[in-house]
Design a protein around this motif. Structure first.
Motif, mmCIF file in Angstrom:
data_model
loop_
_atom_site.group_PDB
_atom_site.id
_atom_site.type_symbol
_atom_site.label_atom_id
_atom_site.label_comp_id
_atom_site.label_asym_id
_atom_site.label_seq_id
_atom_site.Cartn_x
_atom_site.Cartn_y
_atom_site.Cartn_z
ATOM 1 N N UNK A 70 -38.522 -43.708 -100.517
ATOM 2 C CA UNK A 70 -38.373 -42.546 -101.381
ATOM 3 C C UNK A 70 -39.722 -41.887 -101.623
ATOM 4 N N UNK A 71 -39.928 -40.664 -101.088
ATOM 5 C CA UNK A 71 -41.193 -39.985 -101.379
ATOM 6 C C UNK A 71 -41.253 -39.570 -102.851
ATOM 7 N N UNK A 116 -30.095 -42.411 -89.215
ATOM 8 C CA UNK A 116 -30.334 -43.079 -90.492
ATOM 9 C C UNK A 116 -30.667 -42.032 -91.544
ATOM 10 N N UNK A 117 -29.815 -41.942 -92.581
ATOM 11 C CA UNK A 117 -30.015 -40.937 -93.623
ATOM 12 C C UNK A 117 -30.785 -41.482 -94.818
ATOM 13 N N UNK A 118 -31.083 -42.784 -94.777
ATOM 14 C CA UNK A 118 -31.771 -43.409 -95.912
ATOM 15 C C UNK A 118 -33.127 -42.796 -96.183
ATOM 16 N N UNK A 119 -33.677 -42.083 -95.170
ATOM 17 C CA UNK A 119 -34.961 -41.408 -95.365
ATOM 18 C C UNK A 119 -34.805 -40.212 -96.290
ATOM 19 N N UNK A 120 -33.555 -39.731 -96.484
ATOM 20 C CA UNK A 120 -33.362 -38.552 -97.326
ATOM 21 C C UNK A 120 -33.430 -38.941 -98.793
ATOM 22 N N UNK A 121 -34.005 -38.056 -99.583
ATOM 23 C CA UNK A 121 -34.251 -38.348 -100.985
ATOM 24 C C UNK A 121 -32.953 -38.642 -101.735
ATOM 25 N N UNK A 122 -31.933 -37.831 -101.504
ATOM 26 C CA UNK A 122 -30.676 -37.997 -102.243
ATOM 27 C C UNK A 122 -30.044 -39.337 -101.918
ATOM 28 N N UNK A 123 -30.156 -39.742 -100.648
ATOM 29 C CA UNK A 123 -29.564 -41.018 -100.245
ATOM 30 C C UNK A 123 -30.346 -42.171 -100.872
ATOM 31 N N UNK A 124 -31.693 -42.070 -100.871
ATOM 32 C CA UNK A 124 -32.517 -43.120 -101.476
ATOM 33 C C UNK A 124 -32.199 -43.245 -102.966
ATOM 34 N N UNK A 141 -40.666 -49.621 -103.206
ATOM 35 C CA UNK A 141 -40.595 -48.359 -102.474
ATOM 36 C C UNK A 141 -41.638 -48.342 -101.365
ATOM 37 N N UNK A 142 -41.142 -48.158 -100.149
ATOM 38 C CA UNK A 142 -41.997 -48.202 -98.963
ATOM 39 C C UNK A 142 -42.942 -47.010 -98.881
ATOM 40 N N UNK A 143 -42.681 -45.945 -99.627
ATOM 41 C CA UNK A 143 -43.510 -44.739 -99.509
ATOM 42 C C UNK A 143 -44.379 -44.500 -100.740
ATOM 43 N N UNK A 144 -44.679 -45.572 -101.489
ATOM 44 C CA UNK A 144 -45.542 -45.377 -102.653
ATOM 45 C C UNK A 144 -44.722 -45.242 -103.917
ATOM 46 N N UNK A 145 -45.259 -44.511 -104.906
ATOM 47 C CA UNK A 145 -44.522 -44.336 -106.161
ATOM 48 C C UNK A 145 -43.207 -43.645 -105.897
ATOM 49 N N UNK A 146 -42.126 -44.177 -106.463
ATOM 50 C CA UNK A 146 -40.934 -43.337 -106.537
ATOM 51 C C UNK A 146 -41.169 -42.297 -107.646
#
Lengths: 368, 368
Positions: A70-71, A116-124, A141-146
């Motif tokens: 989640x970015x 894979x849609x898990x990269x999308x914010x809404x899905x995360x 969270x793999x992408x830093x701060x949620x």
């Protein structure tokens, strides 16, 4: 092998195991570590819900975590159809041409699988909602701060939040956002990774965030010597990932025998850090697929989340083709030590035993 | 902090310090480690001879080592004039144009200094001959195995030979050639370096060469926590380099204040691995000079030894210009921790003290 983190999370060993497999996660938690299930592969929130119910029932009441992608800032959003229109035609034709050159056939009729849609914010976000209805002790969270409201949502549910950082300034920003645990992800790690190696990064982040924020060392950890090294650097625990890909339990998720073969035979020099998986730098196994993207005629990778949408179909085709030379797999440099398929419990026992040997050696050197 | 290597070399601490400065080398040896003088800067064998006589007289009888830069196979050889004719004119004009763009003036009339010839095989051989007439306990080679006859020459003089390795297969080849000590040089190290980070490389090389061959961990080591980590990974000692560049003693060699300023202010992310220094991949401080070589119009670096001959004059000009933004300096990612100028003895004491703290923490985690 106990640190303060063991008390925080109710675990026996400060070994955190990121894995897309609920079978591996459950086995790690049962063995005394913290299994952390990667949610990104679940396009359907109901499937994640069912899987977490399975985890609830198969961890002997031991704690587990959930990892999302989640970015901090909401990026380009939409369905795969909407986003697909943003992918340049020359990128699509490069992917098609490359698969053809590598001898990877199209999927059989009717087996077109979604990306894979898990990269999308809404899905995360839906992953977080689903997870908090179960009993995770950690959202990572793999992408830093949620986003801050997601951190608050987790805290309100009594769940800690961990975030990956590849540089001290990112770790400080995560802490300012309310993140509880920093995962110092070194250059040698699989998946998203920065340029600073664990040996330098871990103590730098430990010093930057101070004694009140626990740090997990990540990157290059697959043996007890590496656990001891990471704790010597100041980490309170370790975050592992790659090493679980060649466990017996992982094979239940992974129908792709070629992938296991490729991992078992690879050396530590057989990885590459590239943007072709998600649009951000991530370490992958070096294969004919990654090499094709390094050729002069290859296009530059697209930004996240477009790059993953671009290649998701190719990943499915390569997975079905089952050839160890043409796979797309995030893995760290520790792959050089992953030379056989072993049960999770055996890997865990080995980590502990070798840690104790290393600790004895350090005590001897120190004249303790 | 004692390992078996201390007995092998007659030292108190298994801390090996590579440095171009005899003042640093002497101070490290006096403090109980092994100072290893880099010989590559000595174009004139007599100057090396005089410097080693100074070392003989200023180490309180403690041991020291000498580091040479010698490829296994004899490469293109000749004087700088002969070799200069092999440098393409477009490379020369790129260097001139870049220095002009960066505002680096030519050297004052009559101050044209020669490039560094230590990269040449014949010069490196003369370094070994000169060194063996003194009392080094170690000849180290930055480029892997020296030729077998050089190893035999050192052994005949009762001197051990160490060689850098960035991969297990290279370490095995060094051992087969007769090398006594392997320096496992991780990705994060300054100077010539491979792609595998210390966390993965050190145990891999330790396991590959077996218990009879001592391994020094190199790359990312500048604090006692990192010493402890490297020993936990299986090393019998550590090989350090960058950390000595910001010592008080180093300033006696280094008249370039801008370089010290640039090192002190740099963060761990401010280095780059590039071929522009010698033709082989080496980690340098990121400056406007390294960035210029990453521009689209920059030529590809030349092979060793031509690239160093190409840029040696530019190095001299930048050094005289004394601007922290335009220097060419090999340094590792540990530069992020080199934030003040301190005496060697203080750095050594800090390494030992922090090692002991790390050892105590590991003992605590292990419940010892």
């Amino acid at each position: 092998m106990r640190t303060d983190l063991c008390d925080v999370f109710g675990i026996d060993l400060p070994i955190f195991a990121f894995t897309p497999s609920e079978h591996v996660a459950a086995a790690v938690s049962r063995a005394g570590g913290l299994g952390v299930l990667g949610a990104v592969r679940f396009n359907d929130p109901d499937e994640l819900d069912r899987t977490l119910t399975w985890l609830d029932d198969n961890t002997d009441g031991k704690p587990y975590g959930v990892d999302v992608v989640m970015p901090m800032k909401v990026p380009t959003e939409g369905t795969s159809t909407d986003l697909g229109s943003l992918i340049p035609p020359e990128h699509l034709s490069f992917v098609d041409r490359t698969l053809q050159q590598l001898g990877v056939p199209p999927l059989p009729e009717g087996e077109g699988r979604e990306g894979v849609l898990g990269w999308l914010h809404s899905v995360a976000r839906s992953h977080v909602d689903v997870a908090l209805a179960h009993r995770p002790v950690l959202i990572a969270n793999a992408l830093g701060s949620p986003p801050v409201d997601v951190i608050e949502q987790a805290h309100a549910a009594g769940v800690k939040v961990a975030a990956l950082a590849g540089a001290a300034k990112h770790a400080l920003s995560h802490v300012a956002n309310g993140v509880d645990v920093i995962i110092a992800q070194g250059y040698e790690a699989g998946g998203h990774t920065g340029e600073i190696a664990s040996m330098v990064l871990t103590p730098e982040i430990v010093d930057a965030v101070g004694p009140d924020v626990p740090v997990l060392g990540a990157g290059g950890i697959g043996s007890g010597r590496q656990v001891a090294a990471s704790l010597a650097l100041g980490a309170q625990g370790v975050w592992t990932g790659s090493v679980w890909l060649t466990t017996t339990e992982y094979q239940e998720l992974n129908s792709n025998r070629a992938m296991t073969e490729a991992l078992v035979r690879a050396g530590s020099g057989d990885t590459v850090r590239t943007r072709i998986y998600t649009g951000k730098p991530a370490r992958l196994l070096k294969t004919k697929w990654t090499q094709a993207w390094e050729a002069e005629d290859a296009p530059a990778p697209l930004p996240m989340p477009l790059q993953n949408l671009l290649v998701a179909g190719a990943h499915n085709r390569m997975s079905a083709h089952d050839d160890p030379d043409t796979i797309s797999m995030p893995v760290g440099q520790i792959v050089g030590r992953m030379n056989e398929v072993r049960p999770v419990a055996e890997v865990m026992a080995g980590l502990v035993e070798e840690f104790e040997q290393a600790a004895a050696r350090i005590a001897d050197v120190a004249g303790r």
